[in-house]
Design an enzyme around this catalytic site. Sequence first.
Site, PDB file in Angstrom:
ATOM      1  N   LYS A  22       0.895  -1.218  -0.009  1.00  0.00           N
ATOM      2  CA  LYS A  22      -0.104   0.138   0.087  1.00  0.00           C
ATOM      3  C   LYS A  22       1.045   1.297  -0.003  1.00  0.00           C
ATOM      4  CE  LYS A  22      -1.621   1.756   4.084  1.00  0.00           C
ATOM      5  NZ  LYS A  22      -1.020   2.955   4.497  1.00  0.00           N
ATOM      6  N   ASN A  23       1.866   1.442   0.902  1.00  0.00           N
ATOM      7  CA  ASN A  23       2.755   2.411   1.074  1.00  0.00           C
ATOM      8  C   ASN A  23       3.709   2.766  -0.116  1.00  0.00           C
ATOM      9  OD1 ASN A  23       1.031   2.740   3.204  1.00  0.00           O
ATOM     10  ND2 ASN A  23       2.912   2.616   4.683  1.00  0.00           N
ATOM     11  N   ARG A  92      -4.789  10.958   4.633  1.00  0.00           N
ATOM     12  CA  ARG A  92      -3.671  11.940   4.459  1.00  0.00           C
ATOM     13  C   ARG A  92      -2.892  11.759   3.361  1.00  0.00           C
ATOM     14  NH1 ARG A  92       0.403  11.817   6.644  1.00  0.00           N
ATOM     15  NH2 ARG A  92       0.553  13.749   7.049  1.00  0.00           N
ATOM     16  N   CYS A 116      -4.500  12.580  12.202  1.00  0.00           N
ATOM     17  CA  CYS A 116      -5.395  11.208  12.202  1.00  0.00           C
ATOM     18  C   CYS A 116      -5.253  10.852  13.548  1.00  0.00           C
ATOM     19  CB  CYS A 116      -4.928  10.416  11.245  1.00  0.00           C
ATOM     20  SG  CYS A 116      -3.363   9.771  11.710  1.00  0.00           S
ATOM     21  N   ARG A 121       0.164  14.659  12.591  1.00  0.00           N
ATOM     22  CA  ARG A 121       0.694  14.461  11.279  1.00  0.00           C
ATOM     23  C   ARG A 121       1.111  15.752  10.251  1.00  0.00           C
ATOM     24  NH1 ARG A 121      -0.625   9.329   9.946  1.00  0.00           N
ATOM     25  NH2 ARG A 121       0.960   9.110   8.405  1.00  0.00           N
ATOM     26  N   PRO A 122       2.134  16.677  10.905  1.00  0.00           N
ATOM     27  CA  PRO A 122       2.159  17.795  10.284  1.00  0.00           C
ATOM     28  C   PRO A 122       2.867  17.760   8.760  1.00  0.00           C
ATOM     29  CG  PRO A 122       3.964  17.530  11.850  1.00  0.00           C
ATOM     30  CD  PRO A 122       2.827  16.614  12.053  1.00  0.00           C
ATOM     31  N   ILE A 123       3.169  18.583   7.947  1.00  0.00           N
ATOM     32  CA  ILE A 123       3.399  18.377   6.483  1.00  0.00           C
ATOM     33  C   ILE A 123       4.673  19.691   6.363  1.00  0.00           C
ATOM     34  CG2 ILE A 123       1.628  17.430   5.565  1.00  0.00           C
ATOM     35  CD1 ILE A 123       0.715  19.993   4.403  1.00  0.00           C
ATOM     36  N   ASP A 124       4.996  20.217   7.392  1.00  0.00           N
ATOM     37  CA  ASP A 124       5.980  21.564   7.227  1.00  0.00           C
ATOM     38  C   ASP A 124       7.340  21.090   6.541  1.00  0.00           C
ATOM     39  OD1 ASP A 124       6.214  19.656   9.777  1.00  0.00           O
ATOM     40  OD2 ASP A 124       8.116  20.799  10.176  1.00  0.00           O
ATOM     41  N   ASP A 303       5.177   1.007  11.834  1.00  0.00           N
ATOM     42  CA  ASP A 303       3.981   0.240  11.450  1.00  0.00           C
ATOM     43  C   ASP A 303       3.941  -1.039  11.882  1.00  0.00           C
ATOM     44  OD1 ASP A 303       3.997   1.802   8.384  1.00  0.00           O
ATOM     45  OD2 ASP A 303       3.290   2.701  10.173  1.00  0.00           O
ATOM     46  N   ILE A 325       8.427   7.669  16.996  1.00  0.00           N
ATOM     47  CA  ILE A 325       8.007   8.182  15.561  1.00  0.00           C
ATOM     48  C   ILE A 325       6.724   9.050  15.725  1.00  0.00           C
ATOM     49  CG2 ILE A 325       7.695   7.961  13.205  1.00  0.00           C
ATOM     50  CD1 ILE A 325      10.258   7.012  13.570  1.00  0.00           C
ATOM     51  N   ARG A 395      -8.415  -0.427   5.371  1.00  0.00           N
ATOM     52  CA  ARG A 395      -7.649   0.746   4.676  1.00  0.00           C
ATOM     53  C   ARG A 395      -6.344  -0.068   3.997  1.00  0.00           C
ATOM     54  NH1 ARG A 395      -6.959   6.446   7.474  1.00  0.00           N
ATOM     55  NH2 ARG A 395      -6.029   6.428   5.604  1.00  0.00           N
TER      56      ARG A 395
HETATM   57  C1  EPZ Z   1       4.536   7.112   6.110  1.00  0.00           C
HETATM   58  O1  EPZ Z   1       3.749   8.084   6.492  1.00  0.00           O
HETATM   59  C2  EPZ Z   1       3.554   5.906   6.064  1.00  0.00           C
HETATM   60  N1  EPZ Z   1       2.243   6.159   5.430  1.00  0.00           N
HETATM   61  C3  EPZ Z   1       3.207   5.476   7.278  1.00  0.00           C
HETATM   62  O2  EPZ Z   1       2.348   4.384   7.415  1.00  0.00           O
HETATM   63  C4  EPZ Z   1       4.348   5.407   8.369  1.00  0.00           C
HETATM   64  O3  EPZ Z   1       4.174   4.900   9.698  1.00  0.00           O
HETATM   65  C5  EPZ Z   1       5.399   6.570   8.227  1.00  0.00           C
HETATM   66  O4  EPZ Z   1       5.734   6.856   6.726  1.00  0.00           O
HETATM   67  C6  EPZ Z   1       6.603   6.198   8.916  1.00  0.00           C
HETATM   68  O5  EPZ Z   1       7.256   5.094   8.573  1.00  0.00           O
HETATM   69  C7  EPZ Z   1       2.488   6.089   3.945  1.00  0.00           C
HETATM   70  O6  EPZ Z   1       3.408   5.718   3.237  1.00  0.00           O
HETATM   71  C8  EPZ Z   1       1.319   6.379   3.081  1.00  0.00           C
HETATM   72  P1  EPZ Z   1       6.653  10.676   7.916  1.00  0.00           P
HETATM   73  P2  EPZ Z   1       4.377   9.619   6.826  1.00  0.00           P
HETATM   74  O7  EPZ Z   1       6.777  11.788   6.975  1.00  0.00           O
HETATM   75  O8  EPZ Z   1       4.974   9.835   5.081  1.00  0.00           O
HETATM   76  C9  EPZ Z   1       6.851  13.728  11.230  1.00  0.00           C
HETATM   77  C10 EPZ Z   1       0.546   3.026   7.933  1.00  0.00           C
HETATM   78  O9  EPZ Z   1       0.169   2.482   8.975  1.00  0.00           O
HETATM   79  N2  EPZ Z   1       6.548  14.741  10.189  1.00  0.00           N
HETATM   80  O10 EPZ Z   1       7.953   9.720   7.767  1.00  0.00           O
HETATM   81  O11 EPZ Z   1       3.224  10.541   7.046  1.00  0.00           O
HETATM   82  C11 EPZ Z   1       5.607  13.137  11.513  1.00  0.00           C
HETATM   83  O12 EPZ Z   1       4.743  13.865  12.374  1.00  0.00           O
HETATM   84  C12 EPZ Z   1       0.880   4.339   7.856  1.00  0.00           C
HETATM   85  O13 EPZ Z   1       0.490   2.452   6.688  1.00  0.00           O
HETATM   86  C13 EPZ Z   1       6.746  16.193  10.449  1.00  0.00           C
HETATM   87  O14 EPZ Z   1       7.079  16.568  11.666  1.00  0.00           O
HETATM   88  O15 EPZ Z   1       5.381   9.534   7.724  1.00  0.00           O
HETATM   89  C14 EPZ Z   1       6.101  11.657  12.281  1.00  0.00           C
HETATM   90  O16 EPZ Z   1       6.426  12.034  13.722  1.00  0.00           O
HETATM   91  C15 EPZ Z   1       0.812   5.201   9.188  1.00  0.00           C
HETATM   92  N3  EPZ Z   1       6.647  16.930   9.406  1.00  0.00           N
HETATM   93  C16 EPZ Z   1       7.367  11.545  11.717  1.00  0.00           C
HETATM   94  O17 EPZ Z   1       7.868  12.786  10.942  1.00  0.00           O
HETATM   95  C17 EPZ Z   1       6.309  16.581   8.216  1.00  0.00           C
HETATM   96  O18 EPZ Z   1       6.202  17.428   7.303  1.00  0.00           O
HETATM   97  C18 EPZ Z   1       7.438  10.587  10.541  1.00  0.00           C
HETATM   98  O19 EPZ Z   1       6.308  10.950   9.560  1.00  0.00           O
HETATM   99  C19 EPZ Z   1       6.490  15.328   7.907  1.00  0.00           C
HETATM  100  C20 EPZ Z   1       6.474  14.159   8.973  1.00  0.00           C
END
Ligand code: EPZ
Length: 418
Positions: A22-23, A92, A116, A121-124, A303, A325, A395
């Site tokens: 999926k990811n 998201r 969620c 889940r910020p996107i900064d 995960d 994380i 999902r």
């Molecule tokens: C991906 O999410 C996966 N989703 C998640 O899987 C997985 O848990 C995660 O990577 C970590 O491996 C998909 O690929 C669709 P991150 P993503 O950006 O990209 C912080 C599942 O169960 N962060 O690596 O959102 C964030 O808050 C899902 O299949 C910021 O602060 O993960 C988190 O604490 C759940 N600012 C950490 O980084 C940002 O701009 C990791 O997030 C982006 C992230």
Amino acid sequence: MDQLLIKGPTKLEGEVRVSRAKNAYLPILAAVLLTDKPVHLKNLPALRDIRTMMKLLENLGVKIHRNGDVTTFDASNLSSHEATYELVKTMRASIFVLGPLLARLKKAKVSLPGGCAIGTRPIDIHLTNLEKLGAKITLESGYVDAQVDKFVPKRIALSFPSVGATENLMMASVFSDGETIIDNCALEPEVDDLANFLIAMGAKIEGVGTSSLRVTGVKEFKEAHYEAIGDRIEAATFIIGAAMTKSKISIRGFDPLHLRFVLTKLEEMGAQIERLDDGVIVSANGLIASDVDTAPFPGFPTDVQAQMMALMTQAEGSSVMNETIFENRFMHVPELKRLGADIKLKGHTAIVKGKTVLKGAPVMCTDLRASAALVLAALVAEGETVVDRIYHLDRGYEALETKLTALGANIRRVNVGS
Ligand code: EPZ
């Protein structure tokens, strides 16, 4: 609303093949927006999140045609640059369309994903680095409003190896005039898979699998055929299920190298694991406690944290789980305790005392991987467990109950109305 009725304790046997990841497919689907040539994707998993992403693509003007196990995408005529809240709020990962829309249309309006269950889940990291590459971004009334004349090739470093940010920035850079370098990028296998898909379409990307990706812009893409990697998180779920139920099963269709830390940890706890080219054979006759800290790849995947915690309830001794994380990824704990687990929470740390006898009870899913943990615990619990709100499970797991039934589990899906 559907529920799963599970009768335990269970012994599993036989072989299961996991679906495609999926990811990996979610960012790959977003990358379809980059090209005006046909894209043919094989074995897309039948998951809610995949259907949501395909609906989002159709809303943007992508034509989708399914022919057996190959689905063809035609993004030659995009009719919109906007991903609305209605769609984004349910998934998201929609934020992955931001980079491709900017690279292709030079503009994008994407609803902020919102938090969620597992965190804000910020996107900064996505946004600040897209701005470094030349995007003009404003946030208003819940939307990211972005435009760019042309992305400027630059060397950027992520403040955290964010999977999504790495993927968005890689996709944004494929048509730049020169070389964009992304340092401290995520190393997850799904990031490599997206890079390999972009390369199959004609992108020039070096450093795949390293923490420094180098993207050299190209003029246009070509028709591409692709099949994503096997779902290592689904595989880990079955592997943990086998170890918890003291069963011997084989899990195929994924690369064991994508789970090396998880496999090593399970061996440390007493599981026997034979590694094959495309999977593993796993068995266990009792488990001993161990400590786990989740971490970015190649560390222990967040995960797999919930599923691992379910296993820890069956290990002799006291195990410590540190979730490093996400800030709120312990919602499976109260539900596991309803089944009889002995777990104490201290902030981001959970102390799991084992081995506890679990007894069936009604439990409720709160998020995708918590749902998987409850299903695994129910396989071990004595009596019937009713797992409610399994739309969370749908999902990310394709026909989990069918796969578990084929392995000998006593599990069935019932519909209890809306
Ligand atoms: C991906 O999410 C996966 N989703 C998640 O899987 C997985 O848990 C995660 O990577 C970590 O491996 C998909 O690929 C669709 P991150 P993503 O950006 O990209 C912080 C599942 O169960 N962060 O690596 O959102 C964030 O808050 C899902 O299949 C910021 O602060 O993960 C988190 O604490 C759940 N600012 C950490 O980084 C940002 O701009 C990791 O997030 C982006 C992230």
